[in-house]
Design a protein around this motif. Structure first.
Motif, PDB file in Angstrom:
ATOM      1  N   LYS A   1       1.191  19.349  50.905  1.00 14.00           N
ATOM      2  CA  LYS A   1       0.804  18.644  50.176  1.00 14.00           C
ATOM      3  C   LYS A   1      -0.152  18.672  49.071  1.00 14.00           C
ATOM      4  CE  LYS A   1      -1.009  14.675  52.181  1.00 14.00           C
ATOM      5  NZ  LYS A   1      -1.267  13.550  53.000  1.00 14.00           N
TER       6      LYS A   1
ATOM      7  N   CYS B   1      -0.233  18.152  44.776  1.00 14.80           N
ATOM      8  CA  CYS B   1      -0.977  17.291  44.048  1.00 14.80           C
ATOM      9  C   CYS B   1      -1.508  17.675  43.047  1.00 14.80           C
ATOM     10  CB  CYS B   1      -2.441  16.891  44.957  1.00 14.80           C
ATOM     11  SG  CYS B   1      -1.879  15.925  46.267  1.00 14.80           S
TER      12      CYS B   1
ATOM     13  N   TRP C   1       3.466  12.790  45.494  1.00 14.50           N
ATOM     14  CA  TRP C   1       4.247  13.691  46.454  1.00 14.50           C
ATOM     15  C   TRP C   1       5.010  12.832  47.508  1.00 14.50           C
ATOM     16  CZ3 TRP C   1      -0.811  12.300  46.786  1.00 14.50           C
ATOM     17  CH2 TRP C   1      -1.354  11.656  48.069  1.00 14.50           C
TER      18      TRP C   1
ATOM     19  N   ASN D   1       4.828  15.842  53.658  1.00 13.74           N
ATOM     20  CA  ASN D   1       3.790  16.828  54.007  1.00 13.74           C
ATOM     21  C   ASN D   1       4.306  18.126  53.469  1.00 13.74           C
ATOM     22  OD1 ASN D   1       1.776  14.927  54.768  1.00 13.74           O
ATOM     23  ND2 ASN D   1       2.904  14.995  56.864  1.00 13.74           N
TER      24      ASN D   1
END
Length: 72
Positions: free
Chosen positions: A16, A20, A44, A47
């Protein structure tokens, strides 16, 4: 009705925090007839580094599984 949101996966992005860095960047999908549809990475998804893209127009069905270009 065509959908406007798609999930994309980048080979080098595995978390993640890596994903970003791509938020806010523009993407473009090109058809075989060189028609271009532009979109923007909005956030996003999960994970594992998958990104959500919102396109201005909906993509056709043959776009699923194809590549998009991330504009810098």
């Amino acid at each position: 009705m065509k959908k406007r949101q798609y999930l994309i996966e980048i080979d080098t992005v595995k978390s993640k925090s890596d994903a970003c860095r791509y938020i806010g960047k523009k993407v473009v999908w090109r058809s075989e007839k060189n028609r271009e549809i532009y979109g923007k990475i909005t956030r996003w998804h999960g994970n594992k580094g998958v990104l959500r893209v919102r396109f201005k127009k909906g993509l056709p069905g043959q776009a699923i599984g194809t590549k998009v270009k991330i504009l810098v």
